[in-house]
Write a protein that holds these residues in place. Structure first.
Motif, PDB file in Angstrom:
ATOM      1  N   SER A   2     -10.098   9.959   4.770  1.00  0.00           N
ATOM      2  CA  SER A   2      -9.150  10.046   5.946  1.00  0.00           C
ATOM      3  C   SER A   2      -8.910  11.456   6.467  1.00  0.00           C
ATOM      4  CB  SER A   2      -7.884   9.306   5.952  1.00  0.00           C
ATOM      5  OG  SER A   2      -7.134  10.017   4.848  1.00  0.00           O
ATOM      6  N   LYS A  36      -8.123   8.413   0.669  1.00  0.00           N
ATOM      7  CA  LYS A  36      -6.961   9.521   1.295  1.00  0.00           C
ATOM      8  C   LYS A  36      -7.758  10.795   1.370  1.00  0.00           C
ATOM      9  CE  LYS A  36      -3.126   9.794  -0.959  1.00  0.00           C
ATOM     10  NZ  LYS A  36      -2.125  10.171  -1.915  1.00  0.00           N
ATOM     11  N   LEU A  73       0.736  -1.144  -0.164  1.00  0.00           N
ATOM     12  CA  LEU A  73       0.100  -0.085   0.002  1.00  0.00           C
ATOM     13  C   LEU A  73       0.954   1.181  -0.001  1.00  0.00           C
ATOM     14  CD1 LEU A  73      -2.836  -0.839   2.276  1.00  0.00           C
ATOM     15  CD2 LEU A  73      -2.728  -1.040  -0.120  1.00  0.00           C
ATOM     16  N   LYS A  74       2.208   1.267   0.646  1.00  0.00           N
ATOM     17  CA  LYS A  74       2.953   2.300   0.675  1.00  0.00           C
ATOM     18  C   LYS A  74       3.403   2.524  -0.583  1.00  0.00           C
ATOM     19  CE  LYS A  74       4.891   1.950   5.311  1.00  0.00           C
ATOM     20  NZ  LYS A  74       5.962   1.462   6.163  1.00  0.00           N
ATOM     21  N   GLY A  87       1.219   6.580  -6.826  1.00  0.00           N
ATOM     22  CA  GLY A  87      -0.093   7.238  -7.180  1.00  0.00           C
ATOM     23  C   GLY A  87      -1.120   6.527  -7.846  1.00  0.00           C
ATOM     24  N   LEU A 128      -8.302   4.422  -3.583  1.00  0.00           N
ATOM     25  CA  LEU A 128      -7.286   4.907  -3.022  1.00  0.00           C
ATOM     26  C   LEU A 128      -7.195   6.341  -3.077  1.00  0.00           C
ATOM     27  CD1 LEU A 128      -4.189   2.707  -4.056  1.00  0.00           C
ATOM     28  CD2 LEU A 128      -5.570   2.452  -1.897  1.00  0.00           C
ATOM     29  N   ILE A 129      -7.933   7.073  -3.954  1.00  0.00           N
ATOM     30  CA  ILE A 129      -8.049   8.560  -3.954  1.00  0.00           C
ATOM     31  C   ILE A 129      -9.070   9.072  -2.999  1.00  0.00           C
ATOM     32  CG2 ILE A 129      -8.449  10.508  -5.444  1.00  0.00           C
ATOM     33  CD1 ILE A 129      -6.012   8.975  -6.048  1.00  0.00           C
ATOM     34  N   ALA A 169       1.852   1.766  -3.526  1.00  0.00           N
ATOM     35  CA  ALA A 169       0.622   2.303  -4.337  1.00  0.00           C
ATOM     36  C   ALA A 169       0.438   3.901  -3.848  1.00  0.00           C
ATOM     37  CB  ALA A 169      -0.568   1.495  -3.792  1.00  0.00           C
ATOM     38  N   ASP A 170       0.857   3.975  -2.815  1.00  0.00           N
ATOM     39  CA  ASP A 170       0.876   5.569  -2.406  1.00  0.00           C
ATOM     40  C   ASP A 170       1.622   6.336  -3.234  1.00  0.00           C
ATOM     41  OD1 ASP A 170      -0.407   7.811  -0.908  1.00  0.00           O
ATOM     42  OD2 ASP A 170       1.293   7.866   0.110  1.00  0.00           O
ATOM     43  N   ARG A 171       3.058   5.770  -3.096  1.00  0.00           N
ATOM     44  CA  ARG A 171       4.234   6.473  -3.811  1.00  0.00           C
ATOM     45  C   ARG A 171       4.014   6.678  -5.206  1.00  0.00           C
ATOM     46  NH1 ARG A 171       7.330   3.581   0.083  1.00  0.00           N
ATOM     47  NH2 ARG A 171       7.826   2.195  -1.875  1.00  0.00           N
TER      48      ARG A 171
END
Length: 504
Positions: free
Chosen positions: A461, A458, A425-426, A432, A454-455, A428-430
């Motif tokens: 949250s 984010k 997941l990290k 984008g 994921l968008i 995926a975040d990096r």
């Protein structure tokens, strides 16, 4: 006792001076730009051709005949048959070699375009690189100025296809023959005056940099710069200087055409040049290209040593902020002209040719300044995560990935250490990534997949503070049957695209 072996020295990673690495954004911007240029060239009936990066050095015409290594301006090496080869300096000389070598097979006029890297063995500096891209179009075998006029019109259409508005660019046109006529009229004709003519050309070339008064000094005794360095001038007298400055100072060709004709009166080349400029002006005007797009401008001096007739330059006229914070006009992004002598070097017979070269990197910078490039949306790939490493599970994850790709959706299956799910997941975040696909043992037993937005996740949250708001928000993670995977991913990607559009 054996001698202790020395630890091998770690190789230092370093980029050669004058060269740059290109990232994904720049590569996509160049591809977007060159696709638009190519479309215009194709509409004009030009076909692509490609020549190699290396040519025999003498074919390029950039070498030192009295040197052991011909490296003036070019990167060279010696082949196993003792022949010198060099990386191409431009795209025109290789085309001339290609035409001459295949002269009996190609159809004249030969109308072709090509894009590619060229190499200059010169001292690098700010904005000056040893490797850069050009995009050329050429017509070989057409002697009439209608071919030159067409080049100018094609360049105008290219600027507008790239989103540059009229008024923000102009194609400026001059003729080498006119300047030759001016030089002959002031007494600089003949082979014995070749050196003096070259000094005058170089002085005129500094017009934009030093202005008329600076050029006046360079045409006369010489010029001393702010540091005290002195550049010897061409040694012309006052009358000669005034005639040269009149020529390069013409701003309105229509108003000055008669005076220019008188200036070159009695010189064959000068009269030919004025006539060719008049013809080009008539041809482009008849086709609907007024002076706001294509302008006869005798101050154009780019490459006059190289060309034999009409010369043209694409100039951007809007202001940009330079590295010093100053507003400056962007200036030239390409140029060209008639070069009837280049193919003839190989043929021993006249072969007319005209062409235009665009500096791709410089034009890309201009388009970015205008906000005309790099605006197309590039969505990162959907990430299919890996929960289990057995061959059956891996097969399913790969199938999900291929189903998404087959539907035209960018997707990748995680290829790192799958045992630490948090790292996925990290990643995926990096990266984008807009969506993560998750299937563990429980989901697999039921034929389900988890789809994590994921968008939206984010955003939630950071914005949602209570349960009521959570229930009203778009769900950030859903479970769907495997058969509905592609449709649901598409639905979420479309919703994300609508959100981006609303946010501008």
């Amino acid at each position: 006792m054996s001698e202790k072996q020395k630890k091998p020295q770690k190789l230092k990673a370093r980029l050669p001076r004058g060269f740059v690495d290109r990232d994904a954004a720049d590569i996509r911007a160049v591809n977007e730009m060159t696709a638009k240029i190519r479309e215009v060239y194709e509409h004009y009936g030009f076909d692509p051709v490609e020549t190699p990066l290396f040519e025999y050095t003498d074919a390029l015409g950039k070498f030192l005949p009295d040197s052991d290594r011909p490296n003036e301006g070019v990167f060279s090496l010696q082949d196993d048959d003792d022949q010198w080869m060099s990386l191409r300096y431009d795209l025109t000389a290789p085309l001339a070699r290609h035409v001459a070598e295949n002269f009996n097979e190609i159809q004249l006029p030969y109308r072709t375009y090509r894009a590619g890297y060229v190499f200059r063995n010169e001292k690098p500096g700010p904005g000056r690189f040893r490797q850069f891209m050009q995009f050329d179009a050429d017509t070989v075998g057409a002697a009439g100025v209608q071919a030159d006029a067409e080049m100018c019109m094609m360049m105008s259409d290219t600027m507008e296809a790239l989103g540059i508005a009229r008024g923000d660019y102009v194609i400026r046109v001059n003729n080498r023959k006119v300047l030759d006529g001016v030089l002959e009229a002031i007494g600089l004709g003949g082979d014995d005056k070749a050196g003096a003519r070259l000094t005058v050309l170089r002085a005129i070339d500094k017009l934009d940099k030093f202005g008329p008064e600076g050029v006046r000094l360079l045409l006369g005794a010489g010029r001393k710069d702010e540091s005290g360095d002195f550049t010897k001038g061409a040694g012309l007298d006052a009358g000669q200087i005034e005639k040269v400055l009149f020529f390069v100072g013409i701003k309105d060709y229509a108003e000055s055409a008669a005076d220019l004709a008188r200036l070159v009166e009695g010189t064959t080349k000068g009269a030919e040049g004025v006539d060719e400029l008049n013809q080009i002006g008539h041809l482009v005007t008849s086709a609907g290209y007024g002076p706001d797009r294509i302008k006869i401008d005798p101050s154009v001096v780019r490459g006059l040593e190289y060309y034999t007739g009409p010369v043209f330059e694409a100039e951007l006229q809007f202001a940009v902020t330079n590295e010093k914070g100053e507003k400056v006009v962007f200036g030239s992004v390409g140029g060209g002209g008639r070069y009837d002598g280049l193919v003839s070097r190989f043929m021993g017979q006249p072969v007319p040719a005209t062409g235009f070269s665009i500096g791709v990197s410089r034009l890309m910078t201009a388009l970015k300044n205008l906000g005309k490039l790099g605006q197309e949306e590039v969505v990162a790939p959907v990430l299919v995560t890996v929960m289990d490493g057995d061959i059956e599970s891996m097969g399913r994850y790969q199938r999900f990935t291929q189903e998404l790709r087959a539907a035209g959706i960018r997707a990748e299956m995680y290829q790192g250490n799958w045992k630490k799910f948090g790292n996925q997941l990290k990643y995926a975040d990096r990266r984008g990534a807009p969506i993560a696909i998750i299937q563990g043992g429980d989901e697999r037993a039921e034929g389900l997949v988890q789809i994590k937005d994921l968008i939206e996740g984010k955003r939630l949250s950071g914005e949602i503070e209570d349960n009521i708001a959570w229930r009203e928000a778009r769900v950030a993670q859903v479970s769907v049957p495997e058969a509905d995977l592609v449709a649901k991913v598409r639905e979420i990607l479309d919703a994300q695209a609508e959100d981006r559009a609303r946010q501008g």
